[in-house]
Each structure stands twice: as structure tokens, then as C-alpha cells.
Design a protein around this motif. Structure first.
Motif, PDB file in Angstrom:
ATOM      1  N   LYS A 200       0.851  -1.198   0.000  1.00 24.45           N
ATOM      2  CA  LYS A 200       0.000   0.000   0.000  1.00 24.45           C
ATOM      3  C   LYS A 200       0.880   1.239   0.000  1.00 24.45           C
ATOM      4  O   LYS A 200       1.184   1.829   1.028  1.00 24.45           O
ATOM      5  CB  LYS A 200      -0.921  -0.004   1.218  1.00 24.45           C
ATOM      6  CG  LYS A 200      -1.927  -1.152   1.206  1.00 24.45           C
ATOM      7  CD  LYS A 200      -2.801  -1.132   2.431  1.00 24.45           C
ATOM      8  CE  LYS A 200      -3.789  -2.289   2.437  1.00 24.45           C
ATOM      9  NZ  LYS A 200      -4.630  -2.299   3.652  1.00 24.45           N
ATOM     10  N   ARG A 201       1.339   1.604  -1.185  1.00 23.75           N
ATOM     11  CA  ARG A 201       2.186   2.795  -1.343  1.00 23.75           C
ATOM     12  C   ARG A 201       1.400   3.860  -2.112  1.00 23.75           C
ATOM     13  O   ARG A 201       0.596   3.554  -2.986  1.00 23.75           O
ATOM     14  CB  ARG A 201       3.477   2.448  -2.089  1.00 23.75           C
ATOM     15  CG  ARG A 201       4.351   1.414  -1.366  1.00 23.75           C
ATOM     16  CD  ARG A 201       5.658   1.213  -2.135  1.00 23.75           C
ATOM     17  NE  ARG A 201       6.540   0.317  -1.454  1.00 23.75           N
ATOM     18  CZ  ARG A 201       6.616  -0.993  -1.682  1.00 23.75           C
ATOM     19  NH1 ARG A 201       5.813  -1.531  -2.592  1.00 23.75           N
ATOM     20  NH2 ARG A 201       7.443  -1.756  -1.020  1.00 23.75           N
ATOM     21  N   THR A 202       1.704   5.099  -1.812  1.00 26.07           N
ATOM     22  CA  THR A 202       1.000   6.219  -2.450  1.00 26.07           C
ATOM     23  C   THR A 202       1.795   6.701  -3.645  1.00 26.07           C
ATOM     24  O   THR A 202       3.007   6.927  -3.558  1.00 26.07           O
ATOM     25  CB  THR A 202       0.833   7.378  -1.446  1.00 26.07           C
ATOM     26  OG1 THR A 202       0.145   6.884  -0.291  1.00 26.07           O
ATOM     27  CG2 THR A 202       0.016   8.498  -2.074  1.00 26.07           C
ATOM     28  N   ARG A 203       1.127   6.840  -4.770  1.00 21.37           N
ATOM     29  CA  ARG A 203       1.797   7.299  -5.978  1.00 21.37           C
ATOM     30  C   ARG A 203       2.125   8.800  -5.885  1.00 21.37           C
ATOM     31  O   ARG A 203       1.318   9.608  -5.433  1.00 21.37           O
ATOM     32  CB  ARG A 203       0.909   7.078  -7.202  1.00 21.37           C
ATOM     33  CG  ARG A 203       0.724   5.628  -7.588  1.00 21.37           C
ATOM     34  CD  ARG A 203       0.013   5.560  -8.928  1.00 21.37           C
ATOM     35  NE  ARG A 203      -0.187   4.183  -9.359  1.00 21.37           N
ATOM     36  CZ  ARG A 203      -0.668   3.842 -10.546  1.00 21.37           C
ATOM     37  NH1 ARG A 203      -1.023   4.807 -11.404  1.00 21.37           N
ATOM     38  NH2 ARG A 203      -0.809   2.592 -10.875  1.00 21.37           N
ATOM     39  N   ARG A 204       3.310   9.120  -6.362  1.00 19.38           N
ATOM     40  CA  ARG A 204       3.681  10.541  -6.481  1.00 19.38           C
ATOM     41  C   ARG A 204       3.317  11.036  -7.871  1.00 19.38           C
ATOM     42  O   ARG A 204       2.909  10.273  -8.746  1.00 19.38           O
ATOM     43  CB  ARG A 204       5.185  10.705  -6.256  1.00 19.38           C
ATOM     44  CG  ARG A 204       5.634  10.370  -4.837  1.00 19.38           C
ATOM     45  CD  ARG A 204       7.088  10.742  -4.669  1.00 19.38           C
ATOM     46  NE  ARG A 204       7.550  10.471  -3.313  1.00 19.38           N
ATOM     47  CZ  ARG A 204       8.781  10.758  -2.870  1.00 19.38           C
ATOM     48  NH1 ARG A 204       9.659  11.322  -3.679  1.00 19.38           N
ATOM     49  NH2 ARG A 204       9.107  10.485  -1.628  1.00 19.38           N
ATOM     50  N   GLN A 234       7.554   3.477  -4.154  1.00 20.52           N
ATOM     51  CA  GLN A 234       6.434   3.620  -5.071  1.00 20.52           C
ATOM     52  C   GLN A 234       5.882   2.241  -5.445  1.00 20.52           C
ATOM     53  O   GLN A 234       6.587   1.230  -5.339  1.00 20.52           O
ATOM     54  CB  GLN A 234       6.872   4.355  -6.346  1.00 20.52           C
ATOM     55  CG  GLN A 234       7.205   5.808  -6.118  1.00 20.52           C
ATOM     56  CD  GLN A 234       5.994   6.604  -5.677  1.00 20.52           C
ATOM     57  OE1 GLN A 234       5.021   6.751  -6.404  1.00 20.52           O
ATOM     58  NE2 GLN A 234       6.042   7.108  -4.450  1.00 20.52           N
TER      59      GLN A 234
END
Length: 270
Positions: A200-204, A234
Motif C-alpha cells: 500500500k504505497r501512495t503514488r507521487r 512507489q
């Protein structure tokens, strides 16, 4: 290997060329009973056990079994006779009467015996082959015996034992008997949620990510996907899409399994 036979009295002496050259002598084969008629009989286990049993100590003259030959005088002489065997010493409800199907359609065979002293003898010539089966009158009894035998071998014998010493001291495991192999899977189950949080990583922003990738490739020319994920934090698929536009994947060579910038981006960076 050369074999020679010499007739001497009631026996035949067999000479083996290979054995005599090594110092061994020939062996005599007693053929005095070679023409004795013998029946080759295939019988049920109950018959074999009865025939192996010793005669009764009260009356040793009693036979273990008797064979009854039924001849019909009204039928032609070439009509085969009917043979029946009755076992002596009846035991319970066991079937004691068996029909004997006789056949003469088989290859010629003889019976040999070898004593503990090394004497070899021909006991006779097989003249009839017999297959035994339960008589029609005893089919129900014989079927019951077969069912009881099958049930006897299918039932598992279990025992219940009362333990006098109820303190359990003799039931304690000895050192080395306890295995801790269960701890491995339990630990892995505890780590499972941690792996879920890593995905669960947040996109930049894509432009921001491209600048970060250019700076990483200024530090070193080749990067593996795993190291880039650790550096950028990412999502894997998002990072692959950016690398597909900016980089070349090395399938072979010294840098196999790594990414490097495309030539046009290396030039612009210079």
C-alpha cells in the motif's frame, strides 16, 4: 559345460564337466520311482491345513482325507469319472466335502525331491491336474467361512489399558522429543500483515518521479527494480511504467536484470 549320464542300477548318475574339472564329483539321481503317478492338486487353505495335520493320537490309522470316485455304469467308458474329497475329523461347521475337477491338458511334468544329505530323487510323474472347489451342498457353509476369515483380518485389534500411576510422570516427554517446528508457520502468519502494508504505497506525481529517477541514475548507471522500489517507495507497476519510457532493461551481459537510462536521456543529462 558338458553333461553325461550313466545308468547304474535304479539310479542315474549325472556328471558335470565343469564340476569335475574343479575336483567335484558327479551326483546320483534316484529314478526308481520316476513312473509313479502323482496328482498336482490346487486346494483351498482349509484342505491344505487338514492334510498337513498329524493323525489323531487316539487312532493313528484314521485317514486325514478320503477320495470318492463316482462311476456311472450307464455312460460310455470314455466318460470322465467324478472325484470328491472328504476331510476327516470335522471341526464345527467347516465344509468337509470338496469336488475335484480333474484335467489332463497340461505340459508333462515330474516331481523331484532333494534331501538334507544332498540326495536328489525323482518322486514320480504328474498324470492329472486337479482344481478343488467346495461341493454344491456346502456352498453356504464355505461362503460363511470365507466371510468370517475376511472379517477377522479387517478388524483392528485395539486394547484399553488402565494406568495405575496417575501422576503422569512416566508420560512426560524426554529431552529432545519436543519439536518447535510449529513456530515457523506461526511467525510467518504474524508477518503476513506487514507484507500487506508494504504494497500500500501512495503514488507521487509522474513528473516528480521522473526527476527522482534521473537523480538516482546520476548516482549509478544501473539499478535493479527491487532497489528502485526501496529508494522511491512507489508501487511496483507504477514504477515499471515509468522505467519502460525512460530506461532499457538488460536481459543479458554483466548488468543482466538491471535498468539503465536510454541513450537520449543520458545525453540530455550530460
Amino acid at each position: 559345460m558338458v553333461k553325461k549320464e550313466e545308468e547304474s542300477g535304479s539310479g542315474t548318475r549325472e556328471k558335470n564337466g565343469a564340476a569335475s574339472s574343479g575336483g567335484g564329483g558327479g551326483r546320483y539321481v534316484d529314478t526308481s520311482k520316476a513312473l509313479n503317478p502323482i496328482w498336482l492338486m490346487k486346494c483351498p487353505p482349509v484342505v491344505a491345513q487338514s492334510l498337513r495335520a498329524l493323525p489323531s493320537s487316539s487312532d493313528p490309522s484314521l485317514p486325514g482325507a478320503k477320495v470318492i470316485v463316482s462311476v456311472d455304469p450307464l455312460k460310455p467308458e470314455d466318460h470322465p469319472s467324478e472325484f470328491t474329497m472328504e476331510l476327516g475329523g470335522g471341526e464345527g461347521n467347516a465344509s468337509r466335502c470338496f469336488a475335484m475337477d480333474m484335467s489332463k491338458d497340461f505340459m508333462p511334468m515330474s516331481v523331484f525331491s532333494d534331501s538334507t544329505q544332498g540326495k536328489v530323487s525323482v518322486e514320480g510323474k504328474i498324470v492329472s491336474k486337479i482344481d478343488m472347489r467346495s461341493d454344491n451342498q456346502n456352498l453356504d457353509v464355505y461362503g460363511k467361512i470365507c466371510r468370517e476369515r475376511t472379517q477377522k483380518y479387517t478388524v483392528k485389534n485395539r486394547q484399553i489399558q488402565i494406568i495405575d500411576n496417575d501422576n503422569g510422570a512416566h508420560m512426560r516427554p524426554m529431552p529432545g522429543m519436543i519439536s518447535f517446528s510449529v513456530a515457523g508457520p506461526v511467525a510467518e502468519k504474524k508477518k503476513a500483515p506487514a507484507r500487506g502494508t508494504e504494497t500500500k504505497r501512495t503514488r507521487r506525481d509522474r513528473g516528480e518521479m521522473e526527476e527522482i529517477i534521473f537523480k538516482l541514475f546520476e548516482r549509478q548507471p544501473n539499478w535493479s527494480l527491487r532497489n528502485l522500489i526501496q529508494e522511491t517507495d512507489q508501487p511496483e507497476q507504477f514504477l515499471k511504467d515509468i522505467l519502460k519510457d525512460l530506461c532499457v532493461y538488460n536481459n543479458k551481459g554483466t548488468n543482466q536484470g538491471t535498468y539503465e537510462l536510454k541513450p537520449e536521456y543520458r545525453k540530455s543529462g550530460d
